[in-house]
Scaffold this motif. Structure first.
Motif, PDB file in Angstrom:
ATOM      1  N   UNK A  75       0.831  -1.208   0.000  1.00 42.29           N
ATOM      2  CA  UNK A  75       0.000   0.000   0.000  1.00 42.29           C
ATOM      3  C   UNK A  75       0.858   1.249   0.000  1.00 42.29           C
ATOM      4  N   UNK A  76       1.915   1.244   0.815  1.00 41.26           N
ATOM      5  CA  UNK A  76       2.812   2.402   0.868  1.00 41.26           C
ATOM      6  C   UNK A  76       3.455   2.676  -0.484  1.00 41.26           C
ATOM      7  N   UNK A  77       3.690   1.620  -1.254  1.00 39.78           N
ATOM      8  CA  UNK A  77       4.281   1.781  -2.572  1.00 39.78           C
ATOM      9  C   UNK A  77       3.414   2.588  -3.521  1.00 39.78           C
ATOM     10  N   UNK A  78       2.105   2.683  -3.236  1.00 41.25           N
ATOM     11  CA  UNK A  78       1.194   3.511  -4.016  1.00 41.25           C
ATOM     12  C   UNK A  78       0.888   4.819  -3.303  1.00 41.25           C
ATOM     13  N   UNK A  79       0.685   4.753  -1.985  1.00 45.16           N
ATOM     14  CA  UNK A  79       0.269   5.936  -1.228  1.00 45.16           C
ATOM     15  C   UNK A  79       1.362   6.999  -1.168  1.00 45.16           C
TER      16      UNK A  79
END
Length: 249
Positions: A75-79
């Motif tokens: 998720x962090x890779x997108x957020x």
């Protein structure tokens, strides 16, 4: 993504994925960064307008692509990349305006919150609907929103996770004007015709100091991490599955 140059130092970015209501994916992020790089080189922009092609402004993140992200790290890779884009928008040295020509939901509202001003079509609705998917804003929208409206209005917009009409948004201070057309938008923007871009940029620096900007950006980073933790929970994935299955029907 379409970058166009209007008169009087006005530039316009049009989100151009009408088939998915202008949802954001990684390609959109890359295109936005490239456009901002180009605008930095051009030096001629005084006002930057964001809008969407077709009947929507922006439907947020593309769940069809992002639902495959399951863990907190994924998720962090997108957020994180999108939150950096919103920081970049917030720090642009000219006025930014979200022309909400159709519905803006989820991340679409976060994009609008990064702008200095928001004007909307009479039929447009806006909603921080992330709560329906059992997550919070993940690109920095809550931190940016609390700059724009008082505490109770921000809390209402965020926690109810519902759609608000343009008139409701206007009454809450979230929307600055309800306009019927792009010609009315240009008329609304004409109030700044006699002011140079360097003056507009200087005033932006004065209104949000470097210290305040650093605090804002730190708050955004905390917001992103909090969303990533919720993203990894079963409640979120179950809610997205239910939403996607309903959409397919």
């Amino acid at each position: 993504m379409i970058l166009s140059y209007e008169k009087n130092g006005i530039s316009k970015i049009t989100l151009n994925r009408p088939e998915v209501k202008n949802a954001v994916d990684f390609d959109v992020m890359n295109e936005l960064n490239a456009i901002f790089d180009k605008l930095e080189e051009d030096k001629g922009t005084r006002i930057l307008v964001f809008t969407g092609k077709g009947s929507a402004f922006c439907s947020g993140g593309d769940l069809g692509k992002f639902h495959s992200l399951k863990t907190e790290d994924e998720a962090l890779g997108m957020l994180v990349p999108m939150s950096r884009l919103l920081k970049r928008i917030a720090a642009l040295p000219y006025l930014t305006v979200a022309y909400i020509n159709g519905h803006a939901v989820g991340g679409g509202c976060e994009l609008a919150a990064a702008c200095d001003f928001r004007v909307a079509d009479p039929g447009a609705k806006t909603g921080f609907i992330q709560g329906r998917l059992q997550i919070t804003t993940g690109w920095g929208g809550a931190s940016l929103l609390k700059e724009k409206v008082p505490y109770l209005q921000a809390l209402t917009l965020l926690t109810t996770a519902r759609l608000f009409t343009a008139e409701e948004g206007l009454n809450m201070g979230w929307i600055q004007a309800v306009l019927n057309s792009e010609s009315e938008l240009m008329e609304w923007l004409s109030k700044w015709n006699g002011v140079s871009g360097s003056v507009l940029g200087s005033y932006k620096d004065a209104v949000r100091t470097e210290k305040e900007r650093d605090t804002l950006f730190n708050d955004i980073d905390k917001e992103v991490k909090a969303c990533a933790k919720l993203w990894a929970k079963d409640e979120h994935h179950d809610a997205v599955n239910a939403f996607l299955s309903k959409t397919d029907r």
